[in-house]
Design a protein around this motif. Sequence first.
Motif, PDB file in Angstrom:
ATOM      1  N   PHE A  88      -7.404  30.295 -33.451  1.00  0.00           N
ATOM      2  CA  PHE A  88      -6.532  29.695 -34.451  1.00  0.00           C
ATOM      3  C   PHE A  88      -4.934  29.976 -34.520  1.00  0.00           C
ATOM      4  CE2 PHE A  88      -9.115  28.430 -38.493  1.00  0.00           C
ATOM      5  CZ  PHE A  88     -10.413  28.127 -37.734  1.00  0.00           C
ATOM      6  N   TYR A  89      -4.717  31.373 -33.953  1.00  0.00           N
ATOM      7  CA  TYR A  89      -3.366  31.345 -33.598  1.00  0.00           C
ATOM      8  C   TYR A  89      -2.603  30.405 -32.667  1.00  0.00           C
ATOM      9  CZ  TYR A  89      -3.818  36.253 -35.568  1.00  0.00           C
ATOM     10  OH  TYR A  89      -3.808  37.322 -36.435  1.00  0.00           O
ATOM     11  N   LEU A  90      -3.435  29.945 -31.554  1.00  0.00           N
ATOM     12  CA  LEU A  90      -3.022  29.075 -30.705  1.00  0.00           C
ATOM     13  C   LEU A  90      -2.810  27.857 -30.998  1.00  0.00           C
ATOM     14  CD1 LEU A  90      -2.064  28.784 -27.521  1.00  0.00           C
ATOM     15  CD2 LEU A  90      -4.518  28.322 -27.330  1.00  0.00           C
ATOM     16  N   THR A  91      -3.630  27.248 -31.880  1.00  0.00           N
ATOM     17  CA  THR A  91      -3.595  26.166 -32.454  1.00  0.00           C
ATOM     18  C   THR A  91      -2.472  25.980 -33.568  1.00  0.00           C
ATOM     19  OG1 THR A  91      -6.099  25.830 -32.324  1.00  0.00           O
ATOM     20  CG2 THR A  91      -4.786  24.451 -34.022  1.00  0.00           C
ATOM     21  N   GLY A  92      -2.382  27.061 -34.281  1.00  0.00           N
ATOM     22  CA  GLY A  92      -1.131  27.151 -35.278  1.00  0.00           C
ATOM     23  C   GLY A  92       0.144  27.072 -34.562  1.00  0.00           C
ATOM     24  N   GLY A  93       0.290  27.630 -33.539  1.00  0.00           N
ATOM     25  CA  GLY A  93       1.590  27.580 -32.807  1.00  0.00           C
ATOM     26  C   GLY A  93       1.696  26.435 -31.890  1.00  0.00           C
ATOM     27  N   CYS A  94       0.705  25.593 -31.447  1.00  0.00           N
ATOM     28  CA  CYS A  94       1.017  24.338 -31.253  1.00  0.00           C
ATOM     29  C   CYS A  94       1.215  23.235 -32.555  1.00  0.00           C
ATOM     30  CB  CYS A  94      -0.373  23.774 -30.594  1.00  0.00           C
ATOM     31  SG  CYS A  94      -0.823  24.827 -29.094  1.00  0.00           S
ATOM     32  N   LEU A  95       0.849  23.343 -33.623  1.00  0.00           N
ATOM     33  CA  LEU A  95       1.066  22.814 -34.727  1.00  0.00           C
ATOM     34  C   LEU A  95       2.593  22.965 -34.979  1.00  0.00           C
ATOM     35  CD1 LEU A  95      -1.843  23.033 -36.846  1.00  0.00           C
ATOM     36  CD2 LEU A  95      -1.294  20.939 -35.628  1.00  0.00           C
ATOM     37  N   VAL A  96       3.099  24.064 -34.934  1.00  0.00           N
ATOM     38  CA  VAL A  96       4.520  24.431 -35.146  1.00  0.00           C
ATOM     39  C   VAL A  96       5.274  23.689 -34.120  1.00  0.00           C
ATOM     40  CG1 VAL A  96       6.215  26.096 -35.194  1.00  0.00           C
ATOM     41  CG2 VAL A  96       4.146  26.577 -36.249  1.00  0.00           C
ATOM     42  N   LEU A  97       5.091  23.592 -32.731  1.00  0.00           N
ATOM     43  CA  LEU A  97       5.768  22.965 -31.939  1.00  0.00           C
ATOM     44  C   LEU A  97       5.777  21.551 -32.062  1.00  0.00           C
ATOM     45  CD1 LEU A  97       7.121  23.444 -29.000  1.00  0.00           C
ATOM     46  CD2 LEU A  97       4.845  23.124 -27.947  1.00  0.00           C
ATOM     47  N   ILE A 123       2.642  32.579 -38.631  1.00  0.00           N
ATOM     48  CA  ILE A 123       3.287  31.408 -37.677  1.00  0.00           C
ATOM     49  C   ILE A 123       3.717  30.145 -38.502  1.00  0.00           C
ATOM     50  CG2 ILE A 123       2.262  29.648 -35.921  1.00  0.00           C
ATOM     51  CD1 ILE A 123       0.477  31.712 -35.315  1.00  0.00           C
ATOM     52  N   ALA A 124       3.026  29.775 -39.594  1.00  0.00           N
ATOM     53  CA  ALA A 124       3.435  28.668 -40.261  1.00  0.00           C
ATOM     54  C   ALA A 124       4.577  28.906 -41.135  1.00  0.00           C
ATOM     55  CB  ALA A 124       2.237  28.381 -41.510  1.00  0.00           C
ATOM     56  N   LEU A 125       4.863  30.021 -41.754  1.00  0.00           N
ATOM     57  CA  LEU A 125       6.144  30.432 -42.301  1.00  0.00           C
ATOM     58  C   LEU A 125       7.383  30.283 -41.436  1.00  0.00           C
ATOM     59  CD1 LEU A 125       4.603  33.274 -44.774  1.00  0.00           C
ATOM     60  CD2 LEU A 125       5.994  31.273 -45.363  1.00  0.00           C
ATOM     61  N   THR A 156       0.280  40.443 -29.137  1.00  0.00           N
ATOM     62  CA  THR A 156       0.674  39.199 -28.490  1.00  0.00           C
ATOM     63  C   THR A 156       1.342  38.210 -29.658  1.00  0.00           C
ATOM     64  OG1 THR A 156      -1.307  39.298 -27.051  1.00  0.00           O
ATOM     65  CG2 THR A 156      -0.222  36.901 -27.635  1.00  0.00           C
ATOM     66  N   LEU A 157       0.957  38.452 -30.976  1.00  0.00           N
ATOM     67  CA  LEU A 157       1.653  37.535 -32.030  1.00  0.00           C
ATOM     68  C   LEU A 157       3.086  38.039 -32.373  1.00  0.00           C
ATOM     69  CD1 LEU A 157       1.141  35.383 -34.208  1.00  0.00           C
ATOM     70  CD2 LEU A 157       0.227  36.999 -35.676  1.00  0.00           C
ATOM     71  N   TRP A 158       3.179  39.468 -32.482  1.00  0.00           N
ATOM     72  CA  TRP A 158       4.509  40.116 -32.554  1.00  0.00           C
ATOM     73  C   TRP A 158       5.420  39.718 -31.486  1.00  0.00           C
ATOM     74  CZ3 TRP A 158       7.763  43.264 -35.630  1.00  0.00           C
ATOM     75  CH2 TRP A 158       7.072  43.608 -36.597  1.00  0.00           C
ATOM     76  N   THR A 159       4.926  39.577 -30.487  1.00  0.00           N
ATOM     77  CA  THR A 159       5.783  39.316 -29.136  1.00  0.00           C
ATOM     78  C   THR A 159       5.979  37.806 -29.151  1.00  0.00           C
ATOM     79  OG1 THR A 159       4.687  41.073 -27.770  1.00  0.00           O
ATOM     80  CG2 THR A 159       5.989  39.145 -26.719  1.00  0.00           C
ATOM     81  N   GLY A 160       5.073  37.026 -29.376  1.00  0.00           N
ATOM     82  CA  GLY A 160       5.304  35.623 -29.264  1.00  0.00           C
ATOM     83  C   GLY A 160       6.250  35.370 -30.459  1.00  0.00           C
ATOM     84  N   LEU A 161       6.265  35.720 -31.812  1.00  0.00           N
ATOM     85  CA  LEU A 161       6.761  35.133 -32.844  1.00  0.00           C
ATOM     86  C   LEU A 161       8.406  35.788 -32.964  1.00  0.00           C
ATOM     87  CD1 LEU A 161       4.528  35.326 -36.098  1.00  0.00           C
ATOM     88  CD2 LEU A 161       5.257  33.398 -34.403  1.00  0.00           C
TER      89      LEU A 161
END
Length: 367
Positions: free
Chosen positions: A349-358, A224-226, A21-26
């Motif tokens: 944490f992954y989902l929250t990190g993605g939302c923070l990037v958004l 995600i942050a990078l 999921t992370l590979w696909t999302g990023l």
Amino acid sequence: MDAKLFSDRSIKLTGTMLLLTLWTGLSFAASALDWFANRPLWQGLSLTLPLWICGLVTAALGYWAVPLLRALKTGQFIREDGPQGHLKKAGTPTMGGIFFVPAAVAIALLWSGFNANVVAVSALTLGYGFIGWLDDWQVLRRKSNKGISPRMKLALQVLFGGLFCLWLMLTQGESITTVALPFGLALPLGLLFWPLAWFVLVSESNATNLTDGLDGLAGGTGAIALLGLGALVAPTHPELMLFCGCLSGGCLGFLMHNRNPARVFMGDTGSLALGGALAAIALITNTLWALLILGGLFLAETLSVIAQVSYFKATKGPDGVGKRLFKMAPLHHHLELSGWSENQIVSRFYLTGGCLVLVCLLLHLFV
């Protein structure tokens, strides 16, 4: 928090599922960001190509490095006062940052033609990785969960951070001391900028270090942050966008071996390096406001430790025992002891990190 409120009965979360999921999302996010910025996906200065190349390189490298670390008997010693479920992880090789961080940095250096900014960020990243390696090595040498002394670790972080700040002072000009803020605001700090920069370097590396406590947690949130920071700095510093894409990909490749159940741990070698890289890039590009948001998870983990220690000391009785705000700090251990599974915590944490990037990207676009 009650884990029943976030039950995953309908979906059996696995480490492999989270990794895919992370590979696909990023990958989708990098491709979309390149497309919106009119950067061809096959172009050298992009997010997608560095992400994938470094991801594949470090993933392949891990199939050689992980067995080597195991043969060198680099098994992790688990703290006895930690979650009891972690005791079964004893003996898993640690110091995994020793292969994915240098690989990603080397590719970024070569790809950028040894651009001065990339060289400086790479030096700081490797310097903090070296501090982490010293700590990991001492843990293994002493056969305990205690590495170099906290005072020694802090002194080395301050030293390398000071050298980076000196480089900034000599090369970036006075404009860097005016911190950009959202809504077109700016904060001219003058000489006060330098202690702030020093503090950011040390605190961010320690914050990512605290987040490295569950399989796939620090690697995924770091990736995600990078990637988010890379997208933000792309218009003004494409060479650092390239570095972010490479290190984000390095984290993804590392997760091939660090996903739950982990075959290798990142160790301080990797976690200190990731925080140092994020802070160094934010300082050069004047995006400290973005780092505060992008690193929100790392900040929350740090604050949970500070709050736990402070409350314990403030409520300490004559018997020397105080009260606790959390079942255990950092925050991810509190959630774990509250009944959450490792994969539940990591996924949130992954989902929250993605939302923070958004949030950061939206602020950048519309403010």
